[in-house]
Design a protein around this motif. Structure first.
Motif, PDB file in Angstrom:
ATOM      1  N   UNK A   1      -4.379  -4.603   9.845  1.00 42.69           N
ATOM      2  CA  UNK A   1      -4.256  -3.152   9.817  1.00 42.69           C
ATOM      3  C   UNK A   1      -2.939  -2.782   9.162  1.00 42.69           C
ATOM      4  N   UNK A   2      -2.965  -1.705   8.344  1.00 44.66           N
ATOM      5  CA  UNK A   2      -1.790  -1.293   7.586  1.00 44.66           C
ATOM      6  C   UNK A   2      -1.329   0.069   8.088  1.00 44.66           C
ATOM      7  N   UNK A   3      -0.010   0.196   8.264  1.00 41.03           N
ATOM      8  CA  UNK A   3       0.587   1.463   8.677  1.00 41.03           C
ATOM      9  C   UNK A   3       1.780   1.747   7.782  1.00 41.03           C
ATOM     10  N   UNK A   4       1.882   3.013   7.325  1.00 41.04           N
ATOM     11  CA  UNK A   4       2.989   3.403   6.455  1.00 41.04           C
ATOM     12  C   UNK A   4       4.123   3.987   7.278  1.00 41.04           C
ATOM     13  N   UNK A   5       5.350   3.677   6.889  1.00 39.51           N
ATOM     14  CA  UNK A   5       6.543   4.159   7.576  1.00 39.51           C
ATOM     15  C   UNK A   5       7.321   5.066   6.629  1.00 39.51           C
ATOM     16  N   UNK A   6       7.728   6.243   7.127  1.00 38.41           N
ATOM     17  CA  UNK A   6       8.387   7.243   6.292  1.00 38.41           C
ATOM     18  C   UNK A   6       9.793   7.530   6.815  1.00 38.41           C
ATOM     19  N   UNK A   7      10.639   7.992   5.911  1.00 36.43           N
ATOM     20  CA  UNK A   7      11.982   8.412   6.280  1.00 36.43           C
ATOM     21  C   UNK A   7      11.933   9.826   6.849  1.00 36.43           C
ATOM     22  N   UNK A   8      13.109  10.330   7.274  1.00 35.31           N
ATOM     23  CA  UNK A   8      13.162  11.668   7.864  1.00 35.31           C
ATOM     24  C   UNK A   8      12.778  12.748   6.864  1.00 35.31           C
ATOM     25  N   UNK A   9      13.002  12.485   5.580  1.00 34.98           N
ATOM     26  CA  UNK A   9      12.634  13.472   4.563  1.00 34.98           C
ATOM     27  C   UNK A   9      11.269  13.175   3.940  1.00 34.98           C
ATOM     28  N   UNK A  10      10.429  12.469   4.706  1.00 39.57           N
ATOM     29  CA  UNK A  10       9.021  12.223   4.345  1.00 39.57           C
ATOM     30  C   UNK A  10       8.860  11.389   3.087  1.00 39.57           C
ATOM     31  N   UNK A  11       9.796  10.501   2.847  1.00 35.42           N
ATOM     32  CA  UNK A  11       9.655   9.570   1.736  1.00 35.42           C
ATOM     33  C   UNK A  11       9.159   8.226   2.261  1.00 35.42           C
ATOM     34  N   UNK A  12       8.290   7.626   1.518  1.00 35.41           N
ATOM     35  CA  UNK A  12       7.734   6.337   1.912  1.00 35.41           C
ATOM     36  C   UNK A  12       8.842   5.290   1.911  1.00 35.41           C
ATOM     37  N   UNK A  13       9.013   4.604   3.067  1.00 37.73           N
ATOM     38  CA  UNK A  13      10.118   3.655   3.208  1.00 37.73           C
ATOM     39  C   UNK A  13       9.647   2.221   3.348  1.00 37.73           C
ATOM     40  N   UNK A  14       8.548   2.002   4.066  1.00 33.54           N
ATOM     41  CA  UNK A  14       8.106   0.627   4.328  1.00 33.54           C
ATOM     42  C   UNK A  14       6.650   0.650   4.743  1.00 33.54           C
TER      43      UNK A  14
ATOM     44  N   UNK B   1     -21.476  -2.930  -8.780  1.00 32.35           N
ATOM     45  CA  UNK B   1     -20.173  -3.378  -8.277  1.00 32.35           C
ATOM     46  C   UNK B   1     -20.335  -4.063  -6.941  1.00 32.35           C
ATOM     47  N   UNK B   2     -21.170  -3.456  -6.034  1.00 35.27           N
ATOM     48  CA  UNK B   2     -21.356  -4.065  -4.726  1.00 35.27           C
ATOM     49  C   UNK B   2     -21.968  -5.447  -4.844  1.00 35.27           C
ATOM     50  N   UNK B   3     -22.919  -5.604  -5.753  1.00 35.74           N
ATOM     51  CA  UNK B   3     -23.584  -6.903  -5.870  1.00 35.74           C
ATOM     52  C   UNK B   3     -22.669  -7.940  -6.472  1.00 35.74           C
ATOM     53  N   UNK B   4     -21.717  -7.479  -7.306  1.00 37.98           N
ATOM     54  CA  UNK B   4     -20.852  -8.464  -7.949  1.00 37.98           C
ATOM     55  C   UNK B   4     -19.666  -8.828  -7.065  1.00 37.98           C
ATOM     56  N   UNK B   5     -19.034  -7.823  -6.341  1.00 42.77           N
ATOM     57  CA  UNK B   5     -17.789  -8.087  -5.645  1.00 42.77           C
ATOM     58  C   UNK B   5     -17.954  -8.049  -4.125  1.00 42.77           C
ATOM     59  N   UNK B   6     -18.870  -7.289  -3.585  1.00 38.89           N
ATOM     60  CA  UNK B   6     -19.125  -7.143  -2.151  1.00 38.89           C
ATOM     61  C   UNK B   6     -17.865  -6.703  -1.425  1.00 38.89           C
ATOM     62  N   UNK B   7     -17.439  -5.468  -1.621  1.00 35.96           N
ATOM     63  CA  UNK B   7     -16.235  -4.985  -0.957  1.00 35.96           C
ATOM     64  C   UNK B   7     -16.469  -3.563  -0.480  1.00 35.96           C
ATOM     65  N   UNK B   8     -15.619  -3.157   0.504  1.00 34.15           N
ATOM     66  CA  UNK B   8     -15.576  -1.751   0.898  1.00 34.15           C
ATOM     67  C   UNK B   8     -14.165  -1.258   0.649  1.00 34.15           C
ATOM     68  N   UNK B   9     -14.056  -0.026   0.186  1.00 37.17           N
ATOM     69  CA  UNK B   9     -12.788   0.478  -0.313  1.00 37.17           C
ATOM     70  C   UNK B   9     -12.222   1.523   0.630  1.00 37.17           C
ATOM     71  N   UNK B  10     -10.951   1.381   0.946  1.00 35.70           N
ATOM     72  CA  UNK B  10     -10.219   2.395   1.706  1.00 35.70           C
ATOM     73  C   UNK B  10      -8.894   2.608   1.013  1.00 35.70           C
ATOM     74  N   UNK B  11      -8.569   3.847   0.688  1.00 35.86           N
ATOM     75  CA  UNK B  11      -7.326   4.127  -0.033  1.00 35.86           C
ATOM     76  C   UNK B  11      -6.461   5.062   0.796  1.00 35.86           C
ATOM     77  N   UNK B  12      -5.201   4.657   0.969  1.00 34.61           N
ATOM     78  CA  UNK B  12      -4.243   5.476   1.717  1.00 34.61           C
ATOM     79  C   UNK B  12      -3.086   5.769   0.800  1.00 34.61           C
ATOM     80  N   UNK B  13      -2.764   7.046   0.621  1.00 32.41           N
ATOM     81  CA  UNK B  13      -1.716   7.444  -0.310  1.00 32.41           C
ATOM     82  C   UNK B  13      -0.507   7.886   0.503  1.00 32.41           C
ATOM     83  N   UNK B  14       0.590   7.318   0.126  1.00 32.45           N
ATOM     84  CA  UNK B  14       1.823   7.657   0.860  1.00 32.45           C
ATOM     85  C   UNK B  14       2.384   8.963   0.366  1.00 32.45           C
TER      86      UNK B  14
END
Length: 524
Positions: free
Chosen positions: A316-329, A511-524
Motif C-alpha cells: 500500500x502506498x501513502x503520500x506525505x506532504x509538507x505544511x505548505x501542501x508540497x509532496x515530500x515523501x 491491453x488486458x489480454x497482453x499485460x493483465x493489470x489493473x490501474x490505479x493512479x494517485x496524483x500528489x
C-alpha cells in the motif's frame, strides 16, 4: 534619783545601738560578677565588690545550700575580691557573695552557673534500621552522643547543611531528622554535628555518614517472546521485565498456571526463559510474575503460538506532504495477512534493497533517500526523483528460518514526475526492467485521457440534440422529412460513437489480454 534616770536611758541607748548596727548592715551592698555558663574542667573567676565600703572587708563566696566555696579579705578600698574556680560537674548551681565590715554585713546578687559538657562520640541511628525502605514510608534519623550536655544539632545531606529554607523534604526537630513519605530524592548520605557554645567558643563533634536507601516500587511486569531455531528444534526466548523498580527482584514464568522457572534479577529488571516451541501449534498461555519484599504482581498473558508466514501479501502506498501542501515523501507498507514473526524484504526492479539482514530496531536508515521502519514492514521514499521510479514489491518469510520460502506481493509501479507520483498495481510482473526504461505503452493511458474523451462525446451529443430541437421548432412542415432523414443521421452518429467505443474497448481488451493489470493512479 540620778541612778533611776540612768536606768531609764539604758533601753533607749540599746535601741539606738541596734538601729545603728542595722543601719550599718543595710548599707553594705556587695555586687557579684561572673560567668553564667562554662565548659566542664575550664577555669572561671567570680568577683565580689562592695562600693563605698571601709576596709578591711571580708568576702565569702557561697553556693546554694549555704556551701562556703572560699573566703577573701580586702584591705584596700573599692577593690574586688576574686574567687577562681575549676569547673566540675558539681559546680552547676547558684552562687552569691556575703560581705562583712565591722558589725555590718551584706548579701550580693545571685548568679546561676551552668556547666556545659562538650559532645563526644557522636553517631547517627535510624528507624527503621538499617535506613532502607520503600518510597512512601517514614524514616527518622537520630543524632546520639555518649557524652555532652546543652547541645544543639545540625544535619547535613550529601554534605550540604539542611535548613528549612533549603529543603522542604526534611524536618529537623531536636536531635532528630524526620522524613515523611520518602521518595527517591531522599536517598543519599547523611551525618550530624552536635555542638555547644559558651561565650562565643563553640565545640562540636561530628558523626560518620549514614547511607539512606529508598527503594522504588516495582511496576507491573510485561512479557514478550521471540523464536529461534537450533538444529531441527525451535525454542522461544521469553522475556519478562518491569519498567521501574529497585533490584533485586524475583521473576518467575508460568505456562497454563504452572510455574516453569524462577530467577532473581540482581542487576537489572529483566529475566529470560527458554521454552520449547512448535510452529503452528498453541503451546499454552504464558505469564510473568515479579515479586519483592512488599509486592507481587502478574503480567498480562501472552499465547505461545507461532503462526508461519503465509496468505496474501500486498503493498500500500501513502503520500506525505509538507505544511505548505508540497509532496515530500512516499510511504510503502507491506501488508502480510498471516505470520507472527515475518522477515520482510523489499525489491526495486527485482533487486533487493540493502541490507539483507535481520533488523530488530524500530527504524533503520538504508540510504540517504530510503528508510525502513516498523521492522522493515514500511519503506519510506525520503527523496522523490527519477531514480526512485520503478517496480516495487515486498516479500516475507519466517524470521526464524533462513531457509523458509518467500511469500511475495504483486509489483506496484511508482513513477515520480515533478510534483506527481503515479502508481500502478500489476497482476503479473513484466520482464526485468531497469529504473530508467520507458514503461510499456499500455500503461501510459491515464484517467485524464479517458475523462477528455468522455467530455468530448458528451458535448457532441448535446450539440446534436440542440440542433434537432431548433430545426423542429422552425420547420414544422419539414418535420416529416426530418423524421425520415434524421434516423440515417442518428444511425451514422451512433454508429460512429459505437465504433469509437468499440475500438476503445478493443484496445482495452487487447491491453488486458497482453499485460493483465489493473490501474490505479494517485496524483500528489
Amino acid at each position: 534619783m540620778k541612778n533611776l534616770q540612768t536606768l531609764n536611758l539604758l533601753p533607749i541607748l540599746a535601741l539606738a545601738n541596734l538601729f545603728a548596727q542595722i543601719s550599718g548592715s543595710v548599707s553594705l551592698r556587695p555586687v557579684l560578677t561572673g560567668p553564667d555558663k562554662a565548659y566542664l574542667r575550664s577555669r572561671v573567676v567570680f568577683r565580689c565588690i562592695t562600693p563605698d565600703s571601709s576596709p578591711p572587708v571580708t568576702y565569702e563566696l557561697i553556693k546554694d545550700g549555704g556551701l562556703l566555696i572560699d573566703r577573701r579579705v580586702d584591705h584596700q578600698e573599692d577593690q574586688p575580691a576574686s574567687f577562681p574556680l575549676t569547673v566540675a560537674t558539681t559546680s552547676d548551681g547558684s552562687y552569691y557573695c556575703k560581705a562583712k565590715t565591722g558589725e555590718a554585713t551584706g548579701i550580693s546578687n545571685s548568679i546561676r552557673l551552668i556547666v556545659v559538657s562538650p559532645a563526644s562520640f557522636t553517631s547517627v541511628t535510624s528507624e527503621p534500621f538499617p535506613p532502607v525502605t520503600f518510597e512512601g514510608s517514614r524514616i527518622v534519623l537520630s543524632c546520639e552522643v555518649i557524652k555532652g550536655s546543652h547541645l544543639s544539632y545540625t544535619w547535613f545531606f550529601n554534605r550540604k547543611e539542611v535548613t528549612s529554607s533549603t529543603s522542604s523534604l526534611l524536618h529537623a526537630t531536636g536531635n532528630k531528622l524526620v522524613m515523611e513519605k520518602v521518595t527517591p530524592r531522599h536517598a543519599g548520605y547523611y551525618y550530624c554535628m552536635a555542638w555547644s557554645s559558651v561565650q562565643d567558643i563553640r565545640r562540636f563533634s561530628s558523626s560518620t555518614e549514614v547511607k539512606v536507601e529508598v527503594k522504588v516500587h516495582v511496576s507491573t511486569p510485561r512479557i514478550s517472546f521471540y523464536i529461534f531455531k537450533e538444529g531441527d528444534s525451535y525454542y522461544g526466548n521469553v522475556t519478562c521485565w518491569s519498567s521501574r523498580g529497585t533490584p533485586p527482584v524475583n521473576f518467575s514464568l508460568s505456562v497454563d498456571d504452572r510455574e516453569v522457572e524462577s530467577v532473581t534479577a540482581t542487576e537489572s529488571l529483566a529475566a529470560w526463559f527458554l521454552v520449547a516451541i512448535v510452529p503452528g501449534l498453541d503451546m499454552g498461555e504464558a505469564r510473568c510474575r515479579v515479586k519483592n519484599e512488599v509486592q507481587e504482581l502478574m503480567s498480562e498473558p501472552v499465547t505461545l503460538e507461532v503462526v508461519p508466514v503465509g496468505g496474501d501479501v500486498k503493498v500500500e502506498v501513502e503520500h506525505l506532504y509538507t505544511a505548505d501542501s508540497k509532496l515530500a515523501a512516499a510511504r510503502l507498507s507491506c501488508q502480510i495477512s498471516k505470520g507472527t514473526f515475518p522477515y520482510v524484504s523489499w525489491l526495486l526492479n527485482d533487486t533487493a534493497l540493502p541490507p539483507e539482514t535481520h533488523v530488530d530496531s524500530h527504524i533503520q536508515p538504508v540510504l540517504s533517500h530510503y528508510a525502513f521502519a516498523n521492522r522493515r514492514r514500511t519503506l519510506i521514499l525520503a527523496k522523490l526523483g527519477p531514480e526512485e521510479s520503478g517496480y516495487y514489491r515486498c516479500r516475507a518469510r519466517d524470521s526464524y528460518d533462513d531457509s523458509g520460502a518467500w511469500v511475495e506481493s504483486v509489483a506496484i509501479l511508482v513513477r515520480v514526475t515533478g510534483e506527481r507520483i503515479k502508481t500502478r498495481i500489476l497482476k503479473s510482473m513484466p520482464q526485468a526492467t531497469s529504473s530508467t526504461e520507458t514503461p510499456p505503452k499500455a500503461f501510459m493511458v491515464t484517467i485524464e485521457i479517458i475523462s477528455i474523451v468522455f467530455c468530448c462525446f458528451l458535448l457532441l451529443t448535446l450539440a446534436v440534440a440542440v440542433a434537432c430541437v431548433y430545426k423542429m421548432s422552425d420547420h414544422k412542415q419539414a418535420h416529416a422529412h426530418i423524421a425520415t432523414t434524421n434516423p440515417t443521421s442518428d444511425t451514422l452518429l451512433l454508429s460512429a460513437l459505437t465504433s469509437q467505443s468499440g475500438g476503445r474497448q478493443a484496445n482495452t481488451s487487447s491491453t488486458d489480454s497482453d499485460v493483465h493489470h489493473q490501474t490505479t493512479e494517485i496524483i500528489g
